[in-house]
Design an enzyme around this catalytic site. Structure first.
Site: not given
Length: 344
Positions: A148-150
């Site tokens: 995921g990005c975070y």
């Protein structure tokens, strides 16, 4: 040439894959699917691709995609990639999933946090696709769960500290993301009037990237790591800036911290460690696969503050997926990704 197919080609991560792969010297795009725009050329949906990729979008057709492709990227809502992966693995085709279906070691955690259910991994060998940790495993992988990005921004920011046992295992994370992170489907939260000149927190302490962060950070640390996470939607299109607050186990100065990071990431082309007194900015990584990391020591409170910046659609999604593809096929890791960030 590596023959590529993309399921979910017209979402933001899908079109970002096409942008990167259309200039990749070792790739041929063979198949693009879209439920919303099938029979239409991708360049008529996104005119930015005119002359770079004019391929016609098709309905989902597993057999055709798998007869023509060496690797399939799935840029689909959670719960939809597992079926594709199962069929692909039977035929020796590699899969890189940009959703959450293959990110977790324990399928029960996925079911607890995500709504798109499927019948587990069912013997599918999957690798968490963060090259800076799992490069050797990715080389041999058939199925990669793209992070995921975070979590990408947070794990890269904290890994040197946890590996060296410098901080405690309770960490506070504050992240700001551009609105493209919410996807292309219209909603009240990503309307212009709601986002412009506005910044707001959402999913406080219950964002579904929390267990992904804790899973990977705990493995790095060798003990349980807990994360208090507050994400914010910021009035910008792209980018994530994460700020991490870490309690130090011992006194340390910022120059020593810099030396630890610089040594840890010295062989990682896409990780840029900023010198003391310089802090990351989302604009400095815009449109690129780079991650910038900076830090400061607050001696008064015995706190180490780490900041990281990535482009959520590139290192936080599609760029990292291409980086994984390069590793899986023995291609130089930087191929197609050696892009200077856009500034201003």
């Amino acid at each position: 040439m590596v023959k590529v197919g993309i399921f979910g080609a017209t979402g933001y991560t899908g079109v970002e894959l096409i942008r990167i792969l259309s200039k990749h010297e070792k790739v041929e795009i063979k198949y693009l699917s879209s439920q919303s725009y099938n029979t239409i050329a991708i360049s008529n949906v996104y005119s930015s691709l005119l002359g770079f990729c004019d391929k016609v979008l098709e309905e989902v057709d597993f057999e055709r995609a798998m007869s023509e492709c060496d690797v399939i990227f799935t840029a689909l809502p959670s719960g939809h990639a597992a079926k594709i992966a199962r069929e692909a693995v039977k035929k020796g085709i590699k899969v890189i999933d940009l959703g959450a279906d293959f990110r977790f070691d324990d399928y029960s955690i996925y079911k607890e946090w995500y709504s798109g259910e499927y019948d587990g991994y069912d013997g599918i060998k999957r690798v968490y696709g963060l090259p800076e940790i799992y490069r050797d495993d990715i080389k041999e992988a058939q199925v990669v769960g793209n992070p995921g990005c975070y979590p990408t921004s947070v794990i890269l920011g904290l890994m040197p500290l946890l590996k060296n046992g410098i901080i405690e295992g309770k960490i506070i994370v504050d992240s700001k993301s551009g609105v493209s992170g919410a996807g292309r489907s219209p909603s009240q939260n990503n309307m212009y009037a709601e986002c412009n000149e506005n910044i707001k927190a959402y999913n406080v302490a219950k964002h579904r990237h929390i267990p992904e962060m804790e899973q990977e950070l705990s493995k790095i640390f060798g003990e349980t790591v807990s994360v208090v996470f507050t994400p914010h939607l910021a009035p910008m299109t792209r980018g994530i800036l994460s700020t991490m607050y870490c309690k130090l186990k011992k006194d340390i100065d910022v120059d020593t911290v810099y030396d630890i990071y610089a040594d840890f990431y010295k062989k990682e082309y896409f990780i840029k460690v900023l010198e003391p007194g310089h802090y990351p900015a989302t604009k400095s990584v815009y449109g690129s696969n780079f991650c910038h990391i900076g830090f400061e020591v607050d001696k008064r409170t015995n706190t180490l503050i780490v900041m990281s910046a990535i482009d959520n659609l590139v290192k936080g999604a599609s760029g990292q997926a291409v980086q994984n593809m390069n590793i899986m096929f023995g291609i130089d890791e930087n191929t197609g990704l050696d892009i200077v960030p856009i500034y201003p």
